[in-house]
Write an enzyme that holds these catalytic residues in place. Structure first.
Site, PDB file in Angstrom:
ATOM      1  N   SER A 187       0.892  -1.163  -0.028  1.00 52.95           N
ATOM      2  CA  SER A 187       0.069   0.026  -0.026  1.00 52.95           C
ATOM      3  C   SER A 187       0.817   1.303  -0.014  1.00 52.95           C
ATOM      4  CB  SER A 187      -0.811  -0.156   1.235  1.00 52.95           C
ATOM      5  OG  SER A 187      -0.043   0.302   2.321  1.00 52.95           O
ATOM      6  N   LYS A 188       0.148   2.298  -0.457  1.00 50.98           N
ATOM      7  CA  LYS A 188       0.882   3.517  -0.686  1.00 50.98           C
ATOM      8  C   LYS A 188       1.488   4.050   0.549  1.00 50.98           C
ATOM      9  CE  LYS A 188      -2.583   6.180  -3.060  1.00 50.98           C
ATOM     10  NZ  LYS A 188      -2.764   6.523  -4.344  1.00 50.98           N
ATOM     11  N   ARG A 189       0.901   3.526   1.823  1.00 51.85           N
ATOM     12  CA  ARG A 189       1.027   4.144   3.051  1.00 51.85           C
ATOM     13  C   ARG A 189       2.530   3.733   3.388  1.00 51.85           C
ATOM     14  NH1 ARG A 189      -2.868   6.797   5.149  1.00 51.85           N
ATOM     15  NH2 ARG A 189      -4.949   6.274   4.324  1.00 51.85           N
TER      16      ARG A 189
END
Ligand code: GLU
Length: 497
Positions: free
Chosen positions: A266-268
């Site tokens: 994920s982007k996070r």
């Protein structure tokens, strides 16, 4: 029992595979991963590799992202044989141009009894959902209220122009079983747990499930190679193939790319845009080799190989699906090794392609011209336009949360800023005027003074208190470099507590 064991018959058709990305946001490394395996398999078998754009979900659609998918895949060298831009015998290859085809197929399904019209109102469905959730029902989904409406009732509702959706008629009992060629056992779903999936929305648009199956069939797709997040959709697809009376493809669900902590990539936790890796100076062949290793084993501890070598050696028995971990440190090590393996001439040429591309250098020089005194100053002055993360030590005391905000709130502000840019069709293009308009509006919406936010942005992006005009600086640094640095800055503020 509903079964779809089909390994033999698909082998008799000319091999055709596809990737079917949805144009939502920046092209994801997961798309490249799936594309790689489809491409390699097609090339190995002399088959056809198709690119289809699944753009029927108008709410998630973002302008420019179709072109970005083409650009990213081309950069990686994963050439498709048929697609929206190159054409082919089974077009159009963009779902928004195939709406009449889906309508026709919905009619066909209704006539065959594989689907039914559902006239339930949104209120009724919301109430049903609330009740099911409250009673912790094992079946979360449609209750079949409209499954068996009489022809007379349906006609009356249609005459009264009552809005309706079309749902898949999932058998009430039994199981739907399919073979996934990457898993030892057939996969089974109990039909009573499979929802009567909406196939056509009340606006007449198809949902993913219908459009995907109709297109895979009409495009002659023999093998569906996609991420395992689609496994739970597959029983619906199997049932659709049965309802139409079509032969299904051979399913291959590849493992989902993961962060180091095994959560879904994920982007996070990791940059997921292919452009991030391009922008920060990873080489396409290195990125492909790195991704190949996530699911394919060349054997005998051989990790470094080209796509050509992978094609040569490719067999499904060498593909594993166990949670591939996307480890940026490993990619970095591969890239460094590949840089060292190049001749100086090759390296020089490679740098001219992007990092030192003449047009880019000229745009940077235009920013520095007014601010330097000696020719020799250009390179140090422009240094922050290159590389990824910056060292904020020299400006630590200048990094301050805007007045009235805590460090955590300032960090959140930067995170929101990075996220909202993505959703803004103008700002996503990352041109200076669009960034300026977006940023001023952002300040209003988040009750922060432009001066304060802009200083934070400047510090984050350049690591300096003074730089060329902020939005030119950001545009020239590029979205991915800016995003990396703003994430670093937000992390730094958050750490301060
Ligand atoms: N449109 C889907 C996606 O965005 C395609 C999934 C599939 O390959 O069936 O990935």
């Amino acid at each position: 029992m509903t079964e779809a064991l089909h390994a033999v018959s698909t082998a008799q058709r000319p091999l055709r595979v596809r990737i079917a990305p949805s144009p939502t946001g920046d092209p994801h490394v997961g798309t490249a991963y799936i594309a790689l395996f489809n491409y390699v398999f097609a090339r190995k078998q002399g088959g056809t590799f198709i690119l289809r754009i699944e753009d029927t979900d108008q709410e998630r659609y973002t302008a420019g992202s179709e072109a970005a998918i083409f650009e990213a895949l081309r950069w990686l060298g994963l050439r498709w044989d048929e697609g929206p831009d190159v054409g082919g015998p089974c077009g159009p290859y963009r779902q928004s141009e195939r709406l009449a085809i889906y309508k026709e197929h919905v009619e066909l399904l209704l006539a065959r009894g594989g689907a039914y019209r559902c006239f339930c109102t949104r209120e009724r469905l919301e109430k049903l959902h609330a009740e099911q959730t409250a009673s912790k029902s094992s079946h979360l989904g449609y209750d079949g209220h409209c499954r068996d409406l009489s022809v007379a009732d349906q006609t009356a509702l249609l005459v009264a122009e009552t809005p309706f959706v079309v749902r898949l008629r999932v058998p009430r009992d039994g199981v739907t079983r399919f073979v996934d060629h990457l898993r030892p056992e057939p996969i089974e779903f109990e039909n009573r747990l499979v929802d009567d999936q909406v196939l056509q929305k009340s606006d007449g648009f198809p949902t993913y499930h219908l459009a995907n199956v109709v297109d895979d069939h009409l495009m002659g797709i023999t093998h569906v190679i996609r991420g395992e997040e689609w496994i739970t959709s597959t029983p619906k697809h199997v049932l659709l193939y049965q309802a139409f009376g079509w032969e299904p493809p051979a399913w291959h669900h590849l493992g989902l790319l993961r962060n180091a902590d095994k959560t879904k990539l994920s982007k996070r936790k990791n940059p997921v845009s292919i452009f991030h890796y391009r922008e920060l100076g990873y080489m396409p062949e290195t990125l492909l080799n790195f991704m190949a290793n996530l699911g394919f084993s060349m054997g005998a501890d051989v990790e470094r190989f080209t796509v050509e070598q992978m094609i040569e050696a490719f067999e499904w028995s060498k593909v594993s699906v166990g949670g591939p971990v996307f480890d940026p440190a490993k990619l970095e090590a591969f890239n460094g090794a590949d840089i060292r393996a190049m001749s100086i001439d090759a390296l020089y040429d490679r740098l001219q392609e992007r990092v030192l591309a003449p047009a880019r250098i000229k745009a940077l020089l235009a920013q520095a011209q007014e601010r330097v005194h000696r020719l020799d100053d250009f390179i140090p002055y422009l240094s922050f336009f290159f590389g990824g993360s910056l060292d904020y030590a020299p400006v630590l005391d200048k990094i301050k949360a805007p007045a009235g905000k805590s460090n955590a709130e300032a960090a959140q502000l930067l995170d929101d800023y990075a996220q909202e840019i993505e959703r803004d069709n103008q700002a996503r293009s990352f041109t200076a005027p669009a960034l300026e308009a977006f940023s001023r509006d952002f300040c209003q919406r988040h009750a922060v003074k432009p001066k304060e936010l802009f200083m934070l942005l400047r510090l984050g992006v350049s690591g300096r208190t003074a730089s060329p005009a902020l939005f030119d600086t950001m545009a020239l640094c590029g979205k991915d470099r800016c995003r990396t640095r703003l994430r670093d800055l937000s992390g730094l503020l958050r750490q301060r507590g």
